[in-house]
Every structure is written in C-alpha cells, then in structure tokens.
Scaffold this motif. Structure first.
Motif, PDB file in Angstrom:
ATOM      1  N   PRO A   1       8.216 -20.142  -8.623  1.00 33.21           N
ATOM      2  CA  PRO A   1       8.942 -21.040  -9.199  1.00 33.21           C
ATOM      3  C   PRO A   1       8.444 -21.331 -10.655  1.00 33.21           C
ATOM      4  CG  PRO A   1       7.729 -22.065  -7.691  1.00 33.21           C
ATOM      5  CD  PRO A   1       7.381 -20.499  -7.437  1.00 33.21           C
ATOM      6  N   ALA A   2       9.589 -21.908 -11.394  1.00 37.17           N
ATOM      7  CA  ALA A   2       9.054 -22.326 -12.977  1.00 37.17           C
ATOM      8  C   ALA A   2       7.985 -23.222 -12.960  1.00 37.17           C
ATOM      9  CB  ALA A   2      10.036 -22.715 -13.659  1.00 37.17           C
ATOM     10  N   SER A   3       7.997 -24.242 -12.109  1.00 33.66           N
ATOM     11  CA  SER A   3       7.118 -25.351 -12.012  1.00 33.66           C
ATOM     12  C   SER A   3       6.198 -25.072 -10.455  1.00 33.66           C
ATOM     13  CB  SER A   3       7.754 -26.616 -12.178  1.00 33.66           C
ATOM     14  OG  SER A   3       8.264 -26.717 -13.448  1.00 33.66           O
ATOM     15  N   PRO A   4       5.168 -24.538 -10.532  1.00 29.59           N
ATOM     16  CA  PRO A   4       4.461 -24.354  -8.795  1.00 29.59           C
ATOM     17  C   PRO A   4       4.122 -25.739  -8.399  1.00 29.59           C
ATOM     18  CG  PRO A   4       2.947 -23.459 -10.788  1.00 29.59           C
ATOM     19  CD  PRO A   4       4.592 -23.835 -11.380  1.00 29.59           C
ATOM     20  N   GLN A   5       4.274 -25.908  -7.040  1.00 24.38           N
ATOM     21  CA  GLN A   5       3.568 -26.903  -6.414  1.00 24.38           C
ATOM     22  C   GLN A   5       2.149 -27.247  -6.705  1.00 24.38           C
ATOM     23  OE1 GLN A   5       4.229 -27.039  -2.175  1.00 24.38           O
ATOM     24  NE2 GLN A   5       3.434 -28.845  -1.821  1.00 24.38           N
ATOM     25  N   GLN A   6       1.840 -28.563  -7.042  1.00 20.12           N
ATOM     26  CA  GLN A   6       0.648 -28.698  -7.423  1.00 20.12           C
ATOM     27  C   GLN A   6      -0.478 -28.613  -6.110  1.00 20.12           C
ATOM     28  OE1 GLN A   6      -0.608 -28.803 -10.463  1.00 20.12           O
ATOM     29  NE2 GLN A   6       1.606 -28.081 -10.940  1.00 20.12           N
ATOM     30  N   PRO A   7      -1.658 -28.158  -6.094  1.00 19.11           N
ATOM     31  CA  PRO A   7      -2.584 -28.400  -4.888  1.00 19.11           C
ATOM     32  C   PRO A   7      -2.875 -29.858  -4.811  1.00 19.11           C
ATOM     33  CG  PRO A   7      -3.655 -27.271  -6.901  1.00 19.11           C
ATOM     34  CD  PRO A   7      -2.235 -27.583  -7.213  1.00 19.11           C
ATOM     35  N   THR A   8      -3.385 -30.191  -3.423  1.00 20.86           N
ATOM     36  CA  THR A   8      -3.643 -31.462  -3.199  1.00 20.86           C
ATOM     37  C   THR A   8      -5.203 -31.666  -3.554  1.00 20.86           C
ATOM     38  OG1 THR A   8      -4.075 -30.832  -0.956  1.00 20.86           O
ATOM     39  CG2 THR A   8      -1.847 -31.433  -1.126  1.00 20.86           C
ATOM     40  N   SER A   9      -5.811 -30.702  -3.782  1.00 23.11           N
ATOM     41  CA  SER A   9      -7.381 -31.045  -4.019  1.00 23.11           C
ATOM     42  C   SER A   9      -7.648 -30.416  -5.284  1.00 23.11           C
ATOM     43  CB  SER A   9      -8.220 -30.785  -2.867  1.00 23.11           C
ATOM     44  OG  SER A   9      -8.114 -29.346  -2.702  1.00 23.11           O
ATOM     45  N   ARG A  10      -8.822 -31.006  -6.045  1.00 24.11           N
ATOM     46  CA  ARG A  10      -9.271 -30.184  -7.172  1.00 24.11           C
ATOM     47  C   ARG A  10     -10.775 -29.886  -7.076  1.00 24.11           C
ATOM     48  NH1 ARG A  10      -5.006 -28.186  -9.750  1.00 24.11           N
ATOM     49  NH2 ARG A  10      -3.269 -29.625  -9.752  1.00 24.11           N
ATOM     50  N   PRO A  11     -11.212 -28.953  -7.753  1.00 24.63           N
ATOM     51  CA  PRO A  11     -12.865 -28.642  -7.778  1.00 24.63           C
ATOM     52  C   PRO A  11     -13.604 -29.840  -8.256  1.00 24.63           C
ATOM     53  CG  PRO A  11     -11.666 -26.818  -8.641  1.00 24.63           C
ATOM     54  CD  PRO A  11     -10.549 -28.018  -8.443  1.00 24.63           C
ATOM     55  N   VAL A  12     -14.397 -30.396  -7.312  1.00 25.49           N
ATOM     56  CA  VAL A  12     -15.235 -31.682  -7.777  1.00 25.49           C
ATOM     57  C   VAL A  12     -16.674 -31.223  -7.465  1.00 25.49           C
ATOM     58  CG1 VAL A  12     -15.715 -33.877  -7.446  1.00 25.49           C
ATOM     59  CG2 VAL A  12     -13.484 -33.255  -7.435  1.00 25.49           C
ATOM     60  N   PHE A  13     -17.563 -31.356  -8.519  1.00 23.22           N
ATOM     61  CA  PHE A  13     -19.141 -30.976  -8.380  1.00 23.22           C
ATOM     62  C   PHE A  13     -19.643 -32.318  -7.623  1.00 23.22           C
ATOM     63  CE2 PHE A  13     -23.366 -31.148  -9.980  1.00 23.22           C
ATOM     64  CZ  PHE A  13     -23.892 -29.870  -9.228  1.00 23.22           C
ATOM     65  N   ILE A  14     -20.476 -31.881  -6.791  1.00 21.22           N
ATOM     66  CA  ILE A  14     -21.423 -32.846  -5.844  1.00 21.22           C
ATOM     67  C   ILE A  14     -22.840 -32.298  -6.120  1.00 21.22           C
ATOM     68  CG2 ILE A  14     -21.716 -33.981  -3.854  1.00 21.22           C
ATOM     69  CD1 ILE A  14     -18.816 -33.446  -3.123  1.00 21.22           C
TER      70      ILE A  14
ATOM     71  N   ILE B   1     -15.542 -24.795  -2.807  1.00 18.87           N
ATOM     72  CA  ILE B   1     -16.726 -24.566  -1.715  1.00 18.87           C
ATOM     73  C   ILE B   1     -18.141 -24.591  -2.893  1.00 18.87           C
ATOM     74  CG2 ILE B   1     -17.988 -23.347  -0.085  1.00 18.87           C
ATOM     75  CD1 ILE B   1     -15.362 -22.187   0.775  1.00 18.87           C
ATOM     76  N   TYR B   2     -18.101 -23.949  -3.490  1.00 20.83           N
ATOM     77  CA  TYR B   2     -19.344 -23.853  -4.589  1.00 20.83           C
ATOM     78  C   TYR B   2     -19.547 -25.308  -5.120  1.00 20.83           C
ATOM     79  CZ  TYR B   2     -20.063 -18.674  -4.450  1.00 20.83           C
ATOM     80  OH  TYR B   2     -20.148 -17.339  -4.158  1.00 20.83           O
ATOM     81  N   ALA B   3     -18.380 -25.941  -5.723  1.00 16.88           N
ATOM     82  CA  ALA B   3     -18.875 -27.141  -6.361  1.00 16.88           C
ATOM     83  C   ALA B   3     -19.210 -28.214  -5.539  1.00 16.88           C
ATOM     84  CB  ALA B   3     -17.281 -27.517  -6.999  1.00 16.88           C
ATOM     85  N   GLU B   4     -18.568 -28.176  -3.971  1.00 18.04           N
ATOM     86  CA  GLU B   4     -18.813 -29.234  -3.092  1.00 18.04           C
ATOM     87  C   GLU B   4     -20.177 -28.933  -2.588  1.00 18.04           C
ATOM     88  OE1 GLU B   4     -15.878 -28.869  -0.168  1.00 18.04           O
ATOM     89  OE2 GLU B   4     -14.543 -30.112  -1.169  1.00 18.04           O
ATOM     90  N   LYS B   5     -21.008 -27.753  -2.562  1.00 23.45           N
ATOM     91  CA  LYS B   5     -22.062 -27.486  -2.184  1.00 23.45           C
ATOM     92  C   LYS B   5     -23.010 -27.508  -3.320  1.00 23.45           C
ATOM     93  CE  LYS B   5     -20.675 -26.895   1.941  1.00 23.45           C
ATOM     94  NZ  LYS B   5     -20.544 -28.082   2.723  1.00 23.45           N
ATOM     95  N   GLY B   6     -22.849 -28.005  -4.444  1.00 20.83           N
ATOM     96  CA  GLY B   6     -23.857 -28.237  -5.561  1.00 20.83           C
ATOM     97  C   GLY B   6     -24.064 -26.760  -6.167  1.00 20.83           C
TER      98      GLY B   6
END
Length: 279
Positions: A41-54, A225-230
C-alpha cells in the motif's frame, strides 16, 4: 430410556463438534485470505512498537575515566554551531559544565557490541569547506595502544557520519576500548580540538538472547531485541543501514527517531545520514 439418552448425547456432541469445525473452517478461510499476497500500500500500516534502548541492569562503567558525548559548541576558532559535535552513544550524566545547551557534559559514555568490527556514528556540524580543518578518529586498548587511527573527511553539510574499522583492526571479546573523534579547525598542532570520547566493549550474547535472535528473520525485530537487551552498537548499526537504504520510508524514520530519543538525542534524530567519509 437408556437408548433415548445415549442417542441424545451423541446428537448433542455431534452438533457441538460440527459447530467447532464450522468456526475453525471460517477462521481458516479468513486466515488464508489475510495471508494472500497483496500489493504494497501507499501508506503501510505502522508497527505497534518501536526500538527503544534500555540500559543493562546495574550497569558498571566500562572504565573509571569519564567520557564526553558532546563537544564544545565553539572552540579553537571553529564556527559557532547550534548543535555540537555529538557521538551517537548512550550517556549517563555526571557533571554539567555551565548552563548553556551547547556546553559539553561530562559523564559515562559507553556502549556494548557483539561485533568484531563495529561501526561508530557521529553527528558532525563542521563541514569540509572550512579551510585548514581536519578530523581524526582513533581507537585504543586499555593500555592506550592504538588499535586504529585514521583521518576523517568532514561532510559537505552537517550530517551523521559512520566510521568503520578496517580488516586490520578488531575488538576482542570482554575487552574495553577507548575511542576518540577530534576536529581541528586550524592545523596548528598546539591548538585544542573539539572532541568526543567514550568506551566500547565487545561481549558474547547469552543463550537466551541468542535464541530470541535465531527465532526471527526480521531485521526490525532483531533491532528491537538488541536495543531492549542493551546492545547499543548492534541495534544502531543495523537500523542505520536500513535507514540509509530506505530514507524515505516513514516507518523506518520513526524507528530511527525512537532509538535516538531513547538515549536523549532528540536534537539530531532527524539529521541526514551520509556514507562513511574515512580517508
């Protein structure tokens, strides 16, 4: 009477099973319909989660020496800039120098990697049209021996650049290294450069994280996964490469901004990335 009761039970069970089969069939058909390939689609569905560093739990400094994630805004006759030279690395504040936003803040500047030759990322506000300017990246082991040292070409406009290690330089597992990026706006060797510095340590992943990574082929999920695991450098490197290749993808841009915002680098989250300018 027994025969009547038995017949009634059989008919009841048959009715329930038929209803379940009907429901499962409907679900199966629906799932198949959803699974059918469709045009992007021209405007793809946005994912529900984003990379967040912990940050890793109870993080201990990789070395007792403080780091510097942001360089001075104006120094050594360099032009004044609104956003200073910045290393894209997690930072834990220890001491503020002055109240101005462009002043350097000293603290713990460090990140983990599983890579033998990770890529380092920096925002450089100074450009190649500055006469007599130069930049240098260096990486040292714990004994202050050079692992790698090289001149860096300044970008044509303020940008985020990458610096990759060559085949002659590599990190050893469970060893901590110190990196520096120095920019001189004058060739005078006695002049003080604008600089950033910090630590990097290469580690091996534990078996649980390995299983999580092996369970997915999706690069985006690996980044999360990498971001959540630091594991900062691995998450940043993977996402940066995707960002460069898909710069106009709104979802990728949002992932990039989410990752940088999670380490309080909102001010450079929308800055363009350029290819490595190693000389």
């Amino acid at each position: 009477m027994k025969w009547i009761l038995t017949t009634a039970l059989i008919l009841s069970s048959t009715t329930q099973y038929s209803a379940q089969v009907t429901d499962q069939t409907k679900q199966s058909v629906t799932n198949k319909q959803l699974a059918q390939p469709v045009q992007t689609p021209a405007s793809p569905q946005q994912p529900t989660s984003r990379p967040v560093f912990i940050l890793p739990k109870a993080p201990a400094p990789l070395s007792p020496v403080s780091g510097r994630r942001a360089g001075m805004g104006s120094r050594d006759n360099c032009p004044a800039v609104s956003t200073p030279l910045t290393a894209l690395v997690p930072f834990q504040e220890e001491q503020k120098v002055g109240k101005q936003t462009n002043k350097s803040i000293i603290g713990t500047v460090e990140g983990l990697t599983t890579l033998e030759r990770p890529t380092f990322w920096f925002y450089i506000p100074y450009t190649k049209d500055l006469s007599n300017s130069s930049a240098e990246f260096s990486l040292q082991d714990s004994a202050e021996n050079d692992v790698y040292r090289n001149a860096i070409a300044l970008p044509s406009k303020p940008s985020i650049i990458s610096i990759s290690l060559p085949s002659t330089a590599s990190l050893k597992v469970n060893k901590t290294y110190r990196w520096y990026l120095k920019v001189r706006c004058m060739q005078d060797t006695a002049s003080i450069p604008v600089y950033v510095e910090g630590d990097i340590k290469r580690i091996n992943l534990d078996s649980r994280v390995m299983q999580q990574l092996e369970a997915t082929n999706a690069p985006r999920q690996k980044i999360i996964i990498y971001a959540e695991k630091g594991i900062w450098f691995d998450a940043l490197n993977m996402l940066a490469q995707i960002h460069i290749s898909n710069y106009n993808d709104a979802s990728v841009q949002q992932d990039w901004q989410s990752l940088l915002q999670s380490i309080n680098l909102d001010n450079i989250a929308t800055v363009p990335l350029v290819s490595s300018p190693n000389r």
